[in-house]
Design an enzyme around this catalytic site. Sequence first.
Site, PDB file in Angstrom:
ATOM      1  N   ASP A  17       0.824  -1.216   0.000  1.00 10.76           N
ATOM      2  CA  ASP A  17       0.000   0.000   0.000  1.00 10.76           C
ATOM      3  C   ASP A  17       0.862   1.272   0.000  1.00 10.76           C
ATOM      4  O   ASP A  17       1.749   1.422   0.844  1.00 10.76           O
ATOM      5  CB  ASP A  17      -0.907  -0.020   1.246  1.00 10.76           C
ATOM      6  CG  ASP A  17      -2.029   1.002   1.157  1.00 10.76           C
ATOM      7  OD1 ASP A  17      -1.730   2.201   0.950  1.00 10.76           O
ATOM      8  OD2 ASP A  17      -3.202   0.610   1.280  1.00 10.76           O
TER       9      ASP A  17
ATOM     10  N   HIS B 155      -1.842  -3.067   8.317  1.00 15.49           N
ATOM     11  CA  HIS B 155      -2.469  -1.757   8.517  1.00 15.49           C
ATOM     12  C   HIS B 155      -3.982  -1.865   8.393  1.00 15.49           C
ATOM     13  O   HIS B 155      -4.493  -2.608   7.555  1.00 15.49           O
ATOM     14  CB  HIS B 155      -1.920  -0.730   7.527  1.00 15.49           C
ATOM     15  CG  HIS B 155      -2.284  -0.989   6.091  1.00 15.49           C
ATOM     16  ND1 HIS B 155      -3.261  -0.274   5.438  1.00 15.49           N
ATOM     17  CD2 HIS B 155      -1.838  -1.892   5.197  1.00 15.49           C
ATOM     18  CE1 HIS B 155      -3.374  -0.718   4.199  1.00 15.49           C
ATOM     19  NE2 HIS B 155      -2.531  -1.700   4.017  1.00 15.49           N
TER      20      HIS B 155
ATOM     21  N   CYS C 167      -6.687  -2.111   5.071  1.00 21.10           N
ATOM     22  CA  CYS C 167      -5.914  -2.824   4.040  1.00 21.10           C
ATOM     23  C   CYS C 167      -6.841  -3.407   2.959  1.00 21.10           C
ATOM     24  O   CYS C 167      -7.705  -4.232   3.249  1.00 21.10           O
ATOM     25  CB  CYS C 167      -5.100  -3.940   4.682  1.00 21.10           C
ATOM     26  SG  CYS C 167      -4.046  -4.824   3.506  1.00 21.10           S
TER      27      CYS C 167
HETATM   28 CO    CO Z   1      -2.674  -3.182   2.627  1.00 24.25          CO
END
Ligand code: CO
Length: 190
Positions: free
Chosen positions: A44, A98, A101
């Site tokens: 990400d 996280h 996500c």
């Molecule tokens: Co992620």
Amino acid sequence: MEILNKIFLENKAWAADKVHRDKEYFHKLAFIQEPDFLWIGCSDSRVPANEITNTEPGEMFVHRNIANVVDINDINIMSVIQYAVEYLKVKHIIVCGHYGCGGIKAAMTQESFGNMDVWLKKIKNIYSKNAAIIDALATEEDKHKKMVELNVLEGANKIKEIDFVKNNSDVKVHGWVYDLRDGILQPVTD
Ligand code: CO
């Protein structure tokens, strides 16, 4: 190509700034790599390992994939871990998930994402193993958060079981989670 030109320009400005602060900056970095940390995180774009930890080049060895999945059959991540432990001699391995996500969200749907389904299956397996705990939670948000945390714990536990990690008392394995909404990292505990 405007957008790519900007990247080259920014890179030059960044390099010039580093040299301005320390003439030997790149000279030093070119000859030594002694990071204390291996970071295993999500791909990400909002969770850049160095930036959120305020670390510099040379401080953190990094592996990122969709939803920070640790799979001992994945030669890519296993090579990264082995190199980090045996050659770079990192002291800490951090598996960091996280909240928010997309990989975890995708794995929690019944939708097909083509070739990516093979990858998402690894996350679906974690859900299957923990369905009772997750399904008992009231909201989708709570379920998502729990899955993010369980994925981190599962990853950290798998790394602890690898021979060259288990037999090396200098290496500690940690499971952390990052919150996109406030930028804060927290340890995940069992
Ligand atoms: Co992620």
